[in-house]
Design an enzyme around this catalytic site. Structure first.
Site, PDB file in Angstrom:
ATOM      1  N   ASP A 106      64.192 -27.100 -12.616  1.00 27.72           N
ATOM      2  CA  ASP A 106      64.925 -28.381 -12.599  1.00 27.72           C
ATOM      3  C   ASP A 106      65.593 -28.694 -13.929  1.00 27.72           C
ATOM      4  O   ASP A 106      65.388 -29.770 -14.509  1.00 27.72           O
ATOM      5  CB  ASP A 106      63.967 -29.526 -12.228  1.00 27.72           C
ATOM      6  N   HIS A 131      62.019 -42.076  -5.126  1.00 30.40           N
ATOM      7  CA  HIS A 131      60.983 -41.983  -4.098  1.00 30.40           C
ATOM      8  C   HIS A 131      60.264 -43.327  -4.114  1.00 30.40           C
ATOM      9  O   HIS A 131      60.084 -43.922  -5.181  1.00 30.40           O
ATOM     10  CB  HIS A 131      59.923 -40.933  -4.413  1.00 30.40           C
ATOM     11  N   ASP A 164      61.018 -23.570  -9.840  1.00 34.64           N
ATOM     12  CA  ASP A 164      61.951 -24.695  -9.796  1.00 34.64           C
ATOM     13  C   ASP A 164      61.890 -25.425 -11.145  1.00 34.64           C
ATOM     14  O   ASP A 164      61.141 -26.385 -11.296  1.00 34.64           O
ATOM     15  CB  ASP A 164      61.482 -25.607  -8.646  1.00 34.64           C
ATOM     16  N   ASP A 188      72.045 -32.016  -5.376  1.00 31.46           N
ATOM     17  CA  ASP A 188      71.080 -32.243  -6.444  1.00 31.46           C
ATOM     18  C   ASP A 188      71.465 -31.275  -7.552  1.00 31.46           C
ATOM     19  O   ASP A 188      71.190 -30.061  -7.487  1.00 31.46           O
ATOM     20  CB  ASP A 188      69.637 -32.006  -5.964  1.00 31.46           C
ATOM     21  N   GLU A 201      67.100 -31.808   2.618  1.00 33.39           N
ATOM     22  CA  GLU A 201      67.241 -31.013   1.387  1.00 33.39           C
ATOM     23  C   GLU A 201      66.446 -29.722   1.523  1.00 33.39           C
ATOM     24  O   GLU A 201      65.209 -29.725   1.436  1.00 33.39           O
ATOM     25  CB  GLU A 201      66.727 -31.847   0.204  1.00 33.39           C
ATOM     26  N   GLU A 209      70.405 -28.494  -3.234  1.00 31.77           N
ATOM     27  CA  GLU A 209      69.951 -28.498  -4.640  1.00 31.77           C
ATOM     28  C   GLU A 209      70.158 -27.093  -5.200  1.00 31.77           C
ATOM     29  O   GLU A 209      69.684 -26.098  -4.624  1.00 31.77           O
ATOM     30  CB  GLU A 209      68.485 -28.913  -4.738  1.00 31.77           C
ATOM     31  N   HIS A 234      67.084 -24.957  -5.814  1.00 28.67           N
ATOM     32  CA  HIS A 234      66.491 -24.518  -4.546  1.00 28.67           C
ATOM     33  C   HIS A 234      67.293 -23.350  -3.970  1.00 28.67           C
ATOM     34  O   HIS A 234      66.727 -22.427  -3.379  1.00 28.67           O
ATOM     35  CB  HIS A 234      66.466 -25.661  -3.532  1.00 28.67           C
TER      36      HIS A 234
HETATM   37  C1  XUL Z   1      61.711 -31.208  -5.205  1.00 30.10           C
HETATM   38  C2  XUL Z   1      62.937 -32.022  -5.052  1.00 30.10           C
HETATM   39  C3  XUL Z   1      62.732 -33.449  -4.732  1.00 30.10           C
HETATM   40  C4  XUL Z   1      63.749 -34.019  -3.795  1.00 30.10           C
HETATM   41  C5  XUL Z   1      63.461 -35.434  -3.375  1.00 30.10           C
HETATM   42  O1  XUL Z   1      61.939 -29.896  -5.507  1.00 30.10           O
HETATM   43  O2  XUL Z   1      64.017 -31.532  -5.235  1.00 30.10           O
HETATM   44  O3  XUL Z   1      62.704 -34.151  -5.916  1.00 30.10           O
HETATM   45  O4  XUL Z   1      65.030 -34.001  -4.361  1.00 30.10           O
HETATM   46  O5  XUL Z   1      62.239 -35.550  -2.774  1.00 30.10           O
HETATM   47 CO    CO Z   2      65.986 -32.329  -5.160  1.00 35.89          CO
END
Ligand code: XUL
Ligand code: CO
Length: 477
Positions: free
Chosen positions: A350, A142, A348, A337, A273, A309, A312
């Site tokens: 991650d 980003h 989330d 992702d 996304e 993702e 997600h």
């Molecule tokens: C947030 C997410 C972000 C995007 C990029 O959940 O996945 O990091 O991948 O903005």
């Molecule tokens: Co993402």
């Protein structure tokens, strides 16, 4: 009562002061760190960690690949070309381990607790050393992860330019490029109601200016894609929201991005996304199907692909495989992702994807898609809050890469064996008949079909063979 509350408050304040102190230049850095004024760093950022190599499945070395062998050809393509792995700068280099209940837990040796330009440069150098050592030649960022905000847009853009110049130099030295860039349109308070869907026209304009710059920077760095994740593009309540107007605005914003991309000659793929919620209660790009219908409604098909993702996907009540297949069969699968959630936790998280069965399903979609290029796999995954060794950054990526590599090897086994494909093929074989072909050609009119039913009588319906399918799938794991 009042006294004890005051005491608690004082203890909390002292604790937070101690934590804040830890975030400033660590004492053992000596001349390597001067509180943010210089980006100097002597020697390696990751001393003692070698370049990670492939040692094969029998290796007991945690700092080695057991399944990912970049140059090995699987199903007609080198593993590195199937995978196109990328390090997510925000998680790996900006993740602090902080959560809503606790302060940061990670104090990386090169961090001095400032958000200065010098710190951003030192961090960028560490990032490139990390990528070289782990053997990944793509990265995702980003705008605001890599460079600090200034007081004005001009100052912010100047900060970004300075860091981008360093990234460009490091890219040239290492032959590493961005898989994608994106704009952070969710952290700053100005975006609290959304960016392209904010009810404030000046915020919409600010977001446009930010994306304009992020597109330019991604193009300048040779990025192959650009991602739109609608950070706060959604609503908390419909009572104060004009949903149609917000969606119209979002479509116009995306169309303007397409126009600007073309204007500056950026040929990268634009990706959306999806995510159902977090941070808003309802995000407009809920899932792949919702995003697909949005793109169709606003005439944006052909200009965008989708970045699926996995975490997600599960937040939206689907499996990652479902989202990948929905994107793939509609010609929209552009990037993944690669992460996962926790089955017992509803948000989330991650995490790095480590489930071999899941990775096999993911890779089966990728293989059916003929690969992801110019997209790839971005590790939008972070270390656990409790993982605080520098080595853990390597272990996490090795584990994520090996899991997907193992998934690819399993898909090869499934394809070579052929039984699962055969099972699916057989299931639909009745449509290979004359009448089936007419139906598939859109010529199965109801009167003709009624005649056939009268002739055929009650159909016999065969077993779905789900258990057999599961056995065949598992035999490859
Ligand atoms: C947030 C997410 C972000 C995007 C990029 O959940 O996945 O990091 O991948 O903005
Ligand atoms: Co993402």
């Amino acid at each position: 009562m009042k006294g004890s509350k005051l005491l608690l408050l004082l203890v909390a304040l002292c604790l937070s002061a101690a934590i804040a102190a830890e975030q400033t230049c660590p004492a053992d850095l000596d001349s390597k760190c001067d509180g943010g004024a210089s980006d100097d760093w002597e020697g390696e950022f990751f001393p003692g960690i070698p370049k990670i190599k492939y040692e094969g499945p029998t290796s007991k070395n945690p700092l080695a690949y057991k399944w990912y062998n970049a140059e090995e050809v699987i199903l007609g393509k080198k593993m590195k070309d199937w995978m196109r792995f990328s390090v997510a700068f925000w998680h790996t280099f900006r993740g602090t381990g902080g959560d809503p209940f606790g302060a940061p837990t990670k104090v990386w040796p090169w961090e001095d607790g400032t958000n200065s330009l010098a710190m951003a440069k030192r961090r960028m150098r560490a990032h490139f050393e990390f990528m070289e050592k782990v053997g990944v030649d793509k990265w995702c960022f980003h705008d605001r992860d890599i460079a600090p905000d200034g007081k004005t847009l001009e100052e912010t853009n100047a900060n970004l330019d300075e860091i981008v110049e360093l990234a460009k130099q490091l890219q040239t030295e290492t032959n590493i490029k961005p898989l994608w860039g994106t704009a952070q349109l969710f952290m700053h308070p100005r975006y609290m109601h959304g960016a392209a869907t904010s009810p404030e026209v000046k915020v919409y304009a600010y977001a446009a200016a930010q994306v304009k710059k992020a597109l330019e920077v991604t193009h300048y760095l040779g990025g192959e894609n650009y991602v739109f994740w609608g950070g706060r593009e959604g609503y908390q309540t419909l009572l104060n929201t004009d949903m149609k107007r917000e969606l119209d605005h979002m479509a116009n914003f995306l169309q303007a991005a397409v126009d600007y991309k073309k204007k500056i000659g950026f040929n990268g793929t634009l990706l959306i996304e999806p995510k159902p919620q977090e941070p808003t209660k309802h995000q407009y790009d809920w899932d792949v199907a919702t995003t697909f219908s949005f793109l169709q409604k606003y005439g944006l098909i052909g200009e965008f692909k989708i970045n699926v993702e996995c975490n997600h996907a599960t937040l939206s009540g689907h499996s990652c495989h479902h989202e990948l297949e929905t994107a793939r069969i509609n010609g929209l699968l552009g990037n993944i992702d690669a992460n996962t959630g926790d089955p017992q936790v509803g948000w989330d998280t991650d995490q790095f994807l480590t489930d071999i069965a899941e990775a096999t399903l993911v890779m089966s979609s990728v293989v059916k898609n003929g690969g992801l290029a110019p997209g790839g796999f971005n590790f939008d995954a972070k270390l656990r809050r409790e993982s605080t060794d520098v080595e853990d950054m390597f272990l996490a990526h090795i584990s994520g890469m090996d899991t997907l590599a193992r998934g690819l090897r399993n898909v090869e086994k499934l394809i070579e064996d052929g039984s699962l494909d055969e099972l699916v093929h057989k299931r639909y074989q009745s449509f290979d008949s004359e009448i089936g072909a007419l139906i598939e050609a859109g010529k199965g009119d109801f009167e003709m079909l009624e005649k056939k039913v009268l002739e055929w009588g009650e159909p016999t319906v065969p077993s779905g063979k789900q258990e057999l399918a599961e056995i065949l799938f598992q035999s490859a794991l």
